[in-house]
Design a protein around this motif. Structure first.
Motif, PDB file in Angstrom:
ATOM      1  N   CYS A  23       0.823  -1.199   0.000  1.00  0.00           N
ATOM      2  CA  CYS A  23       0.000   0.000   0.000  1.00  0.00           C
ATOM      3  C   CYS A  23       0.858   1.250   0.000  1.00  0.00           C
ATOM      4  N   PRO A  24       0.802   1.994  -1.069  1.00  0.00           N
ATOM      5  CA  PRO A  24       1.664   3.171  -1.193  1.00  0.00           C
ATOM      6  C   PRO A  24       1.066   4.410  -0.549  1.00  0.00           C
ATOM      7  N   LEU A  25      -0.037   4.224   0.142  1.00  0.00           N
ATOM      8  CA  LEU A  25      -0.777   5.423   0.503  1.00  0.00           C
ATOM      9  C   LEU A  25      -0.677   5.872   1.954  1.00  0.00           C
ATOM     10  N   LYS A  26       0.091   5.169   2.733  1.00  0.00           N
ATOM     11  CA  LYS A  26       0.209   5.565   4.134  1.00  0.00           C
ATOM     12  C   LYS A  26       0.634   7.031   4.251  1.00  0.00           C
ATOM     13  N   GLU A  27       1.750   7.329   3.623  1.00  0.00           N
ATOM     14  CA  GLU A  27       2.280   8.702   3.725  1.00  0.00           C
ATOM     15  C   GLU A  27       1.330   9.695   3.077  1.00  0.00           C
TER      16      GLU A  27
ATOM     17  N   ILE B 143     -10.344  14.163   5.719  1.00  0.00           N
ATOM     18  CA  ILE B 143     -10.086  12.996   6.556  1.00  0.00           C
ATOM     19  C   ILE B 143     -10.301  11.718   5.754  1.00  0.00           C
ATOM     20  N   PRO B 144      -9.245  11.046   5.367  1.00  0.00           N
ATOM     21  CA  PRO B 144      -9.388   9.857   4.530  1.00  0.00           C
ATOM     22  C   PRO B 144      -9.926   8.684   5.350  1.00  0.00           C
TER      23      PRO B 144
ATOM     24  N   ILE C 259      -2.497  14.272   3.107  1.00  0.00           N
ATOM     25  CA  ILE C 259      -3.839  14.759   2.818  1.00  0.00           C
ATOM     26  C   ILE C 259      -4.500  15.314   4.080  1.00  0.00           C
ATOM     27  N   ARG C 260      -4.364  14.576   5.145  1.00  0.00           N
ATOM     28  CA  ARG C 260      -4.995  14.995   6.389  1.00  0.00           C
ATOM     29  C   ARG C 260      -4.431  16.336   6.847  1.00  0.00           C
ATOM     30  N   ASP C 261      -3.118  16.450   6.753  1.00  0.00           N
ATOM     31  CA  ASP C 261      -2.470  17.646   7.272  1.00  0.00           C
ATOM     32  C   ASP C 261      -2.617  18.855   6.357  1.00  0.00           C
TER      33      ASP C 261
END
Lengths: 146, 146
Positions: free
Chosen positions: A108-112, A124-125, A117-119
């Motif tokens: 999953c490449p989306l952690k970072e 809020i994903p 996005i949140r910051d």
DNA sequence: ATTGCAAATGCAAATCATTTGCATTACTTG
DNA sequence: CAAGTAATGCAAATGATTTGCATTTGCAAT
């Protein structure tokens, strides 16, 4: 045949009845070679084994199986497509645009990205979907035509 | 109004006629507040300004605009949804599951991932889609209910 | 094994989004 | 302003999916 038994048990575990249509549908999914299947492909294959199964039964069971997290429904085009959802399943797929084979992507490449996005975007994903389209191994070898 | 003029020119540039229906459709998209719109939402809004526009005109124009890269068509559910496709557009979106507002994501997390896929999975990526679902700023503030 | 009953199915018809054929109208280019 | 093509309106067709209802069936409790 162990795979199939596991599917049968999963269905029962969910409190669903193990009917002929459902049994055959599980077979169809297991024999799909990891391809996305649409409702009428499933219908056709089920009919090969049980010629009296009705289309509405297929649809009703597909919906039920989705609701119980046994299969996944993808809307990539006009008609919905379905695939088995295995335990360690994720929402990241490699989808061959030629043969429509779908392979899970074990990373999953989306952690970072989600933190970013949140910051930075005040968003809020809660879920995400990543689809990589392209040529699978087999099709990239045979693509003399394209 | 500069935005709208730009859209008009874009349509002409593509060799398409600048008809009333198309003008109004561009207005609708520009006033959508970046939401995904489905065909009947677009139809309803167009009808407010021109009550004789037909549904088939809407559909035909949507298809045309997609073909000419002016809008994008997304199949997230049973009905297709459309959004304006701006110059620097990418296929990465943040989609609010409450209000359906869609925001582009100005960052592509998949460069490295594609290399990994190519090298480790024998799959040649040609396209990808990333969708992040969640709560947009506004909706996360108001979500006392959920 | 048999029974009872909710769940599942078959069937036919309904629904909903989208598409199409065809006659008419209206942009645009010259 | 006229001609020609592209665009539109209308109505009907299509195709996927859903639904109401009567009948059947899996399975838990007897």
């Amino acid at each position: 045949m162990k795979q199939l038994e596991k599917m049968y048990n999963l269905i029962k575990t969910k409190g669903l009845k193990l009917t002929p249509a459902r049994k055959i549908m599980m077979e169809v999914f297991l024999n799909s070679g990891n391809k996305l299947l649409n409702a009428s492909e499933i219908y056709d294959q089920v009919r090969e084994k049980n010629s009296k199964t009705n289309f509405s039964t297929i649809y009703r069971n597909l919906e039920l199986l989705v609701d119980h997290g046994i299969i996944e429904k993808l809307h990539l085009g006009v008609e919905a497509q379905y695939m088995l959802l295995d335990e360690d399943s994720c929402r990241h797929h490699m989808i061959c645009t030629v043969c429509h084979k779908i392979e899970p992507l074990p990373y999953c490449p989306l952690k970072e990205l989600e933190n970013y996005i949140r910051d930075e975007h005040n968003f809020i994903p809660t879920q995400h979907r990543v689809e990589i389209y392209g040529y699978c191994k087999k099709c990239s070898e045979h693509k003399k035509d394209k």
